[in-house]
Design an enzyme around this catalytic site. Structure first.
Site, mmCIF file in Angstrom:
data_model
loop_
_atom_site.group_PDB
_atom_site.id
_atom_site.type_symbol
_atom_site.label_atom_id
_atom_site.label_comp_id
_atom_site.label_asym_id
_atom_site.label_seq_id
_atom_site.Cartn_x
_atom_site.Cartn_y
_atom_site.Cartn_z
ATOM 1 N N HIS A 181 44.571 37.511 42.292
ATOM 2 C CA HIS A 181 45.799 36.729 42.083
ATOM 3 C C HIS A 181 46.935 37.298 42.957
ATOM 4 O O HIS A 181 47.930 37.824 42.452
ATOM 5 C CB HIS A 181 46.141 36.801 40.595
ATOM 6 C CG HIS A 181 47.118 35.796 40.099
ATOM 7 N ND1 HIS A 181 47.779 34.920 40.912
ATOM 8 C CD2 HIS A 181 47.566 35.540 38.831
ATOM 9 C CE1 HIS A 181 48.584 34.164 40.174
ATOM 10 N NE2 HIS A 181 48.471 34.533 38.903
ATOM 11 N N GLU A 285 45.249 32.964 46.765
ATOM 12 C CA GLU A 285 44.313 33.764 45.987
ATOM 13 C C GLU A 285 42.852 33.399 46.270
ATOM 14 O O GLU A 285 42.406 32.325 45.878
ATOM 15 C CB GLU A 285 44.579 33.532 44.495
ATOM 16 C CG GLU A 285 46.044 33.556 44.119
ATOM 17 C CD GLU A 285 46.295 33.039 42.713
ATOM 18 O OE1 GLU A 285 45.422 33.237 41.847
ATOM 19 O OE2 GLU A 285 47.354 32.431 42.488
#
Length: 327
Positions: A181, A285
């Site tokens: 992330h 991501e």
């Protein structure tokens, strides 16, 4: 039955020794973090809470990752920013917390990791490991070993290599989704463009995961974005015009790429995120979202993220994005 590991060469054994360029430090919250030091002012900071990279600085000591000024650095909340590890799920499903539990757990330093291929460019690295607690097994009843190597390269590049093994003893496979992330620090989100995802199909999380095809020649930002690009290429470039910097995101073993910026309304609704901080961050991501990864007992999956930051300016022609993405 897996074959017995071959004896390690002296070179391999040396590669597995803890790097002298790694320092263990106590945080203000009383938890431990690790600091990897590279050439000049390059450095990486890793919180053992979450196994999470919270800082990545270049030669000039400039911060390349975004961490919110309102981020929590102690349990039970995840750290808002840096590179959280989303496992065993990305998103929200069933009785698991959002983005899984790996980012909310204390990891430990892995003193005896299996060997990885030797990369002479890596000077500072650390190996971490996460195994499920009894509480984790209640909400996700699978035994696993999650090994994570975080490495700082000679030129200041950052890489994260994840290896997840199914250690169930009852013969059961398990499936999971996953994401690195990654929160990048940018000068102004409206001055940033992402290249490499044009013509890709994506699921739009703002529109109920409806499927679309990217139409623009680059992704630009004028409002909230939360998209999962499917079967994304191995390289994506984030061009920050104001900072004259390009991030190159390279991924292996992860088919998808999530692009996220909460914009103003959602930013104000998040307690651990500053109202105007959305202007200075962008998440791109590497992920496995659309199709979960399934491992049988004894099987291991490997997924890698590599990040580099290069000076760039379209005006001066220093960067040809096609060469970055396809060279």
């Amino acid at each position: 039955m897996a074959a017995a590991a071959a004896p390690q060469s002296p070179q391999q054994q040396q590669q597995q020794q803890p790097s002298p360029l790694v320092e263990r430090v106590k945080t203000a919250a009383g938890l431990e973090k690790l600091v990897l030091r590279g050439q000049r002012n390059c450095s990486v900071e890793i919180s053992l809470y979450g196994g999470q990279v919270t800082s990545w600085k270049n030669d000039y000591g400039e911060e390349l990752l975004f961490v919110s000024s309102k981020a929590n650095f102690k349990p039970p909340k995840p750290i808002r920013g840096g590179i959280p590890i989303c496992f065993p799920q990305f998103g929200t499903h069933g009785n698991l917390e959002q983005h899984g539990f790996a980012r909310n757990r204390l990891w430990t330093v892995d003193d005896n990791p299996p060997p990885l291929p030797i990369n002479p460019a890596i000077k500072a690295f650390v190996d971490l490991i996460l195994k499920p607690s009894e509480d984790d097994l209640k909400v996700w009843p699978h035994s696993f070993e999650f090994r994570l190597r975080i490495a700082l390269g000679q030129g200041g590049d950052l890489s994260l290599t994840s290896r997840i093994r199914n250690t169930n003893t009852d013969g059961r496979p398990f499936s999971y989704t996953f994401a690195y992330h990654t929160h990048f620090s940018v000068s102004d989100i409206s001055e940033v463009r992402v290249e490499g995802l044009e013509t890709m199909d994506y699921l739009d999380n703002i529109k109920g995961k409806e499927r679309f095809t990217e139409q623009g020649d680059a992704i630009v930002f004028e409002s909230e974005v939360d998209k999962v690009y499917l079967a994304a290429p191995s390289k994506v470039a984030i061009i920050d015009h104001e900072k004259k910097r390009t991030f190159v995101v390279t991924k292996e073993g992860l088919p998808d790429a999530v692009v996220w910026n909460p914009w103003d309304k959602k930013a104000k609704a998040m307690q651990d995120f500053g109202d105007a901080e959305y202007k200075h961050m962008l998440c791109v991501e590497p992920a496995a979202v659309e199709k979960p990864i399934t491992l049988k007992p004894g099987e291991e999956w490997k997924g890698r993220l590599a990040l580099s930051a290069v000076p760039s300016s379209y005006c001066s022609g220093q960067l040809d994005p096609q060469r970055v993405l396809h060279g």
